[in-house]
Design a protein around this motif. Structure first.
Motif, PDB file in Angstrom:
ATOM      1  N   SER A 208       0.833  -1.217   0.000  1.00 54.79           N
ATOM      2  CA  SER A 208       0.000   0.000   0.000  1.00 54.79           C
ATOM      3  C   SER A 208       0.867   1.267   0.000  1.00 54.79           C
ATOM      4  CB  SER A 208      -0.905   0.005   1.232  1.00 54.79           C
ATOM      5  OG  SER A 208      -1.584   1.233   1.312  1.00 54.79           O
ATOM      6  N   GLY A 269     -11.953   2.730   6.323  1.00 58.56           N
ATOM      7  CA  GLY A 269     -10.742   1.913   6.489  1.00 58.56           C
ATOM      8  C   GLY A 269     -10.092   1.609   5.153  1.00 58.56           C
ATOM      9  N   ALA A 270      -9.255   2.541   4.690  1.00 57.76           N
ATOM     10  CA  ALA A 270      -8.560   2.324   3.405  1.00 57.76           C
ATOM     11  C   ALA A 270      -7.164   1.741   3.616  1.00 57.76           C
ATOM     12  CB  ALA A 270      -8.462   3.641   2.635  1.00 57.76           C
ATOM     13  N   VAL A 273      -4.092  -3.220   6.429  1.00 60.60           N
ATOM     14  CA  VAL A 273      -3.640  -3.530   7.794  1.00 60.60           C
ATOM     15  C   VAL A 273      -3.087  -4.957   7.835  1.00 60.60           C
ATOM     16  CG1 VAL A 273      -4.378  -3.681  10.204  1.00 60.60           C
ATOM     17  CG2 VAL A 273      -5.518  -2.064   8.657  1.00 60.60           C
ATOM     18  N   ALA A 274      -1.918  -5.118   8.447  1.00 61.29           N
ATOM     19  CA  ALA A 274      -1.355  -6.471   8.562  1.00 61.29           C
ATOM     20  C   ALA A 274      -2.231  -7.301   9.499  1.00 61.29           C
ATOM     21  CB  ALA A 274       0.064  -6.395   9.110  1.00 61.29           C
ATOM     22  N   ASP A 275      -2.672  -8.440   9.027  1.00 62.51           N
ATOM     23  CA  ASP A 275      -3.528  -9.292   9.861  1.00 62.51           C
ATOM     24  C   ASP A 275      -2.736  -9.965  10.977  1.00 62.51           C
ATOM     25  OD1 ASP A 275      -6.063  -8.938   8.611  1.00 62.51           O
ATOM     26  OD2 ASP A 275      -5.268 -10.034   6.888  1.00 62.51           O
ATOM     27  N   ASP A 302      -8.695  -6.787  14.613  1.00 65.69           N
ATOM     28  CA  ASP A 302      -9.368  -6.308  13.398  1.00 65.69           C
ATOM     29  C   ASP A 302      -9.906  -4.911  13.717  1.00 65.69           C
ATOM     30  OD1 ASP A 302     -11.155  -5.744  11.309  1.00 65.69           O
ATOM     31  OD2 ASP A 302     -11.331  -7.888  10.894  1.00 65.69           O
ATOM     32  N   ILE A 303      -9.193  -3.895  13.217  1.00 65.57           N
ATOM     33  CA  ILE A 303      -9.499  -2.514  13.626  1.00 65.57           C
ATOM     34  C   ILE A 303     -10.921  -2.125  13.244  1.00 65.57           C
ATOM     35  CG2 ILE A 303      -8.833  -0.091  13.353  1.00 65.57           C
ATOM     36  CD1 ILE A 303      -5.975  -1.101  12.691  1.00 65.57           C
ATOM     37  N   GLY A 318     -15.617  -0.021   4.821  1.00 67.60           N
ATOM     38  CA  GLY A 318     -14.383  -0.786   4.667  1.00 67.60           C
ATOM     39  C   GLY A 318     -13.962  -0.868   3.209  1.00 67.60           C
ATOM     40  N   ALA A 320     -12.133  -3.822   0.517  1.00 66.45           N
ATOM     41  CA  ALA A 320     -11.730  -5.227   0.373  1.00 66.45           C
ATOM     42  C   ALA A 320     -10.750  -5.289  -0.780  1.00 66.45           C
ATOM     43  CB  ALA A 320     -12.940  -6.103   0.097  1.00 66.45           C
ATOM     44  N   LYS A 333     -17.144  -9.853   3.937  1.00 68.01           N
ATOM     45  CA  LYS A 333     -16.539  -8.910   4.893  1.00 68.01           C
ATOM     46  C   LYS A 333     -17.557  -7.858   5.351  1.00 68.01           C
ATOM     47  CE  LYS A 333     -11.825  -9.619   3.368  1.00 68.01           C
ATOM     48  NZ  LYS A 333     -10.678  -9.204   2.581  1.00 68.01           N
ATOM     49  N   GLY A 353      -5.677  -0.843  -7.726  1.00 72.56           N
ATOM     50  CA  GLY A 353      -5.257  -1.433  -6.461  1.00 72.56           C
ATOM     51  C   GLY A 353      -4.033  -0.756  -5.875  1.00 72.56           C
ATOM     52  N   PHE A 354      -3.115  -1.580  -5.347  1.00 75.10           N
ATOM     53  CA  PHE A 354      -1.922  -1.055  -4.680  1.00 75.10           C
ATOM     54  C   PHE A 354      -1.059  -0.200  -5.603  1.00 75.10           C
ATOM     55  CE2 PHE A 354      -2.375  -5.052  -2.061  1.00 75.10           C
ATOM     56  CZ  PHE A 354      -2.641  -4.406  -0.877  1.00 75.10           C
ATOM     57  N   ASN A 359      -7.672   3.464 -10.001  1.00 75.13           N
ATOM     58  CA  ASN A 359      -8.340   2.342  -9.336  1.00 75.13           C
ATOM     59  C   ASN A 359      -9.780   2.265  -9.829  1.00 75.13           C
ATOM     60  OD1 ASN A 359      -8.427   0.186  -7.590  1.00 75.13           O
ATOM     61  ND2 ASN A 359      -8.541   1.408  -5.712  1.00 75.13           N
TER      62      ASN A 359
HETATM   63  O1  PMT Z   1      -2.643   2.561  -0.678  1.00 76.23           O
HETATM   64  P1  PMT Z   1      -2.760   2.340  -2.175  1.00 76.23           P
HETATM   65  O2  PMT Z   1      -1.455   1.948  -2.808  1.00 76.23           O
HETATM   66  O3  PMT Z   1      -3.415   3.520  -2.861  1.00 76.23           O
HETATM   67  O4  PMT Z   1      -3.725   1.090  -2.421  1.00 76.23           O
HETATM   68  C1  PMT Z   1      -5.063   1.164  -2.060  1.00 76.23           C
HETATM   69  C2  PMT Z   1      -5.542  -0.117  -1.355  1.00 76.23           C
HETATM   70  C3  PMT Z   1      -5.518  -1.272  -2.338  1.00 76.23           C
HETATM   71  C4  PMT Z   1      -4.652  -0.431  -0.165  1.00 76.23           C
HETATM   72  C5  PMT Z   1      -6.989   0.181  -0.847  1.00 76.23           C
HETATM   73  O5  PMT Z   1      -7.808   0.525  -1.929  1.00 76.23           O
HETATM   74  C6  PMT Z   1      -7.561  -1.013  -0.107  1.00 76.23           C
HETATM   75  O6  PMT Z   1      -8.115  -1.952  -0.667  1.00 76.23           O
HETATM   76  N1  PMT Z   1      -7.429  -1.000   1.255  1.00 76.23           N
HETATM   77  C7  PMT Z   1      -7.803  -2.120   2.120  1.00 76.23           C
HETATM   78  C8  PMT Z   1      -6.761  -3.193   2.028  1.00 76.23           C
HETATM   79  C9  PMT Z   1      -7.071  -4.343   2.959  1.00 76.23           C
HETATM   80  O7  PMT Z   1      -6.404  -4.507   3.933  1.00 76.23           O
HETATM   81  O8  PMT Z   1      -8.098  -5.058   2.615  1.00 76.23           O
HETATM   82  P2  PMT Z   1      -8.621  -6.358   3.431  1.00 76.23           P
HETATM   83  O9  PMT Z   1      -9.576  -6.989   2.490  1.00 76.23           O
HETATM   84  O10 PMT Z   1      -7.454  -7.189   3.897  1.00 76.23           O
HETATM   85  O11 PMT Z   1      -9.340  -5.773   4.701  1.00 76.23           O
HETATM   86  C10 PMT Z   1     -10.725  -5.473   4.736  1.00 76.23           C
HETATM   87  C11 PMT Z   1     -10.998  -4.249   5.593  1.00 76.23           C
HETATM   88  O12 PMT Z   1     -10.655  -4.538   6.954  1.00 76.23           O
HETATM   89  C12 PMT Z   1     -10.214  -3.012   5.202  1.00 76.23           C
HETATM   90  O13 PMT Z   1     -11.057  -1.897   5.342  1.00 76.23           O
HETATM   91  C13 PMT Z   1      -9.069  -2.972   6.196  1.00 76.23           C
HETATM   92  O14 PMT Z   1      -8.640  -1.636   6.449  1.00 76.23           O
HETATM   93  C14 PMT Z   1      -9.745  -3.573   7.433  1.00 76.23           C
HETATM   94  N2  PMT Z   1      -8.844  -4.301   8.354  1.00 76.23           N
HETATM   95  C15 PMT Z   1      -8.195  -5.432   7.950  1.00 76.23           C
HETATM   96  C16 PMT Z   1      -7.420  -6.122   8.854  1.00 76.23           C
HETATM   97  C17 PMT Z   1      -7.287  -5.637  10.179  1.00 76.23           C
HETATM   98  N3  PMT Z   1      -6.544  -6.263  11.071  1.00 76.23           N
HETATM   99  N4  PMT Z   1      -7.918  -4.520  10.533  1.00 76.23           N
HETATM  100  C18 PMT Z   1      -8.685  -3.835   9.657  1.00 76.23           C
HETATM  101  O15 PMT Z   1      -9.267  -2.794   9.998  1.00 76.23           O
END
Ligand code: PMT
Length: 401
Positions: A208, A269-270, A273-275, A302-303, A318, A320, A333, A353-354, A359
């Protein structure tokens, strides 16, 4: 909201889309006057725009009759907003360099209102360095670009250069023209990656760049919101007008997001986040001659799911990020994390995406879906915020009206 739009139509095959644009703008309550370049008149007749706008079309700079009816300076002052759609490479070049050899380029120079341009041209023309220089210059001069979009072109080539669809142009204007759309609304946005340290010099992270989240923060500030941006480590300038809270790890992001979201109306939540994080962090640099074996990971909170448990609960949006089965994972989700809306994007593809400047999003909410086509992240952010503002308005008509 501004009510009077001066629509400049340039000569390109996308000129036909401008006819639909006039219809949609009028439907939204705008008064529209149309200015056509000589080339535009080769593609669509002025009569079409006259019928759709309800006003005679302006074309000539040095036409005594038209100047008597409404001089070009008067026309420039009449407008609350100048929209040039489609904007050809030639018109963008003229605007970037202050040339004024026809009515539309002269109106641009004379205009004191906000100016928007929806470029449309062949993909190679759009990609040419000189066009990109002109575009960068126009942005510096305060012109807001809408698109272009990617896809099949009239010439048969594929790529970036199609004019954004009229409905999407309208959606962006709505956001831009309603600076108060989120007036006084408290918005918390997370952006960028998190870093999970293994030792003082190494960490686990993801791709990201923060561009999506920062674009959302800028768009929310423009919409009048009080914005707190909780950001992982990125190399982007802080968005003007937002409070920036810089964090590194997921646990730090969790603390900052939860603390600020207690008073938030909206949480977006953009952040990626590392799981998981390493269970132990070595105090000193791990040496390569020491066999470290497997890295044991422990789950991070999970924030966003925790934000959705707050009372009162803000509107929780959120993202995805998926490499496969986007819709199913996103819908899961949405439900599992008790979100009000989720914006799903493909990652690991050639575009979007990233890291990319562009996008596309599939936005889901209980009982609804909206596709936001591939475009630059700033345009996309404005479009997504418009949907979010509508949701907030449904949830809480007083706060968001
Ligand atoms: O930053 P860029 O380079 O512009 O790229 C944009 C992006 C691809 C990062 C962005 O558009 C995006 O998709 N962000 C969410 C990425 C993500 O972590 O997706 P996820 O499907 O793993 O998570 C789902 C949701 O849960 C997200 O809103 C995430 O912020 C939230 N989450 C996930 C894990 C965690 N431990 N806590 C969270 O809050």
């Amino acid at each position: 909201m501004n009510k009077r739009i001066l629509l400049g139509v340039c000569g390109g095959i996308a000129a036909y889309k401008a006819a639909e644009l006039v219809r949609l703008l009028r439907k939204q309550g705008f008064e529209v006057r149309v200015v056509m370049t000589a080339a535009a008149r080769q593609f669509v007749t002025p009569l079409t725009f006259q019928a759709l706008s309800g006003h005679a079309v302006h074309s000539e700079l040095l036409d005594a009759d038209q100047e008597q009816a409404m001089s070009h300076i008067h026309l420039a002052r009449w407008a609350d907003l100048l929209l040039i759609a489609p904007a050809t490479a030639d018109m963008l070049a003229k605007m970037a360099h202050g040339l004024a050899d026809d009515l539309l380029s002269t109106l641009y120079l004379a205009a004191e209102c906000p100016v928007f341009a929806a470029p449309a041209m062949n993909q190679a023309m759009w990609g040419k360095a000189v066009t990109q220089d002109n575009v960068a210059r126009l942005r510096q001069h305060g012109v807001t670009l809408i698109g272009p979009a990617a896809g099949e072109q009239a010439c048969g080539e594929q790529g970036l250069g199609r004019m954004v669809e009229p409905a999407d142009v309208c959606r962006q204007l709505q956001v831009e023209q309603r600076p108060g759309i989120l007036d006084g609304v408290n918005v918390v946005i997370s952006a960028g990656p998190t870093r999970e340290p293994l030792d003082p010099v190494r960490y686990i992270t993801n791709r990201s760049s923060g561009k999506m989240g920062y674009a959302l923060a800028e768009a929310a500030v423009s919409a009048g919101a009080n914005v707190v941006l909780v950001s992982g480590p990125v190399s982007l300038p802080p968005p003007a007008g937002a409070e920036l809270v810089q964090v590194e790890t997921t646990l730090q992001m969790y603390d900052a997001v939860i603390a600020h979201s207690r008073a938030a109306d909206i949480y977006i939540g953009a952040a990626a986040v590392a799981d998981y994080r390493p269970q132990t962090v070595a105090e000193r640099k791990i040496k390569k001659d020491r066999d470290i074996g497997n890295i044991v990971l422990t789950k991070n909170p999970d924030i966003i799911a925790e934000v959705a448990r707050l009372q009162p609960k803000p509107l929780v949006v959120g993202f995805a990020a998926e490499t496969d089965d986007l819709e199913n994972y996103a819908r899961h989700k949405l439900q599992a994390k008790n979100l009000d809306m989720i914006a799903a994007n493909w990652v690991g593809q050639a575009e979007g995406g990233f890291e990319s400047d562009r996008n596309a999003l599939q936005v889901f909410w209980p009982g609804g879906l909206q596709i936001l086509a591939m475009t630059d992240k700033h345009t996309l952010a404005a479009q997504l915020l418009n949907l979010i503002a509508e949701k907030l308005h449904e949830k809480n008509p007083v706060k968001s009206s």
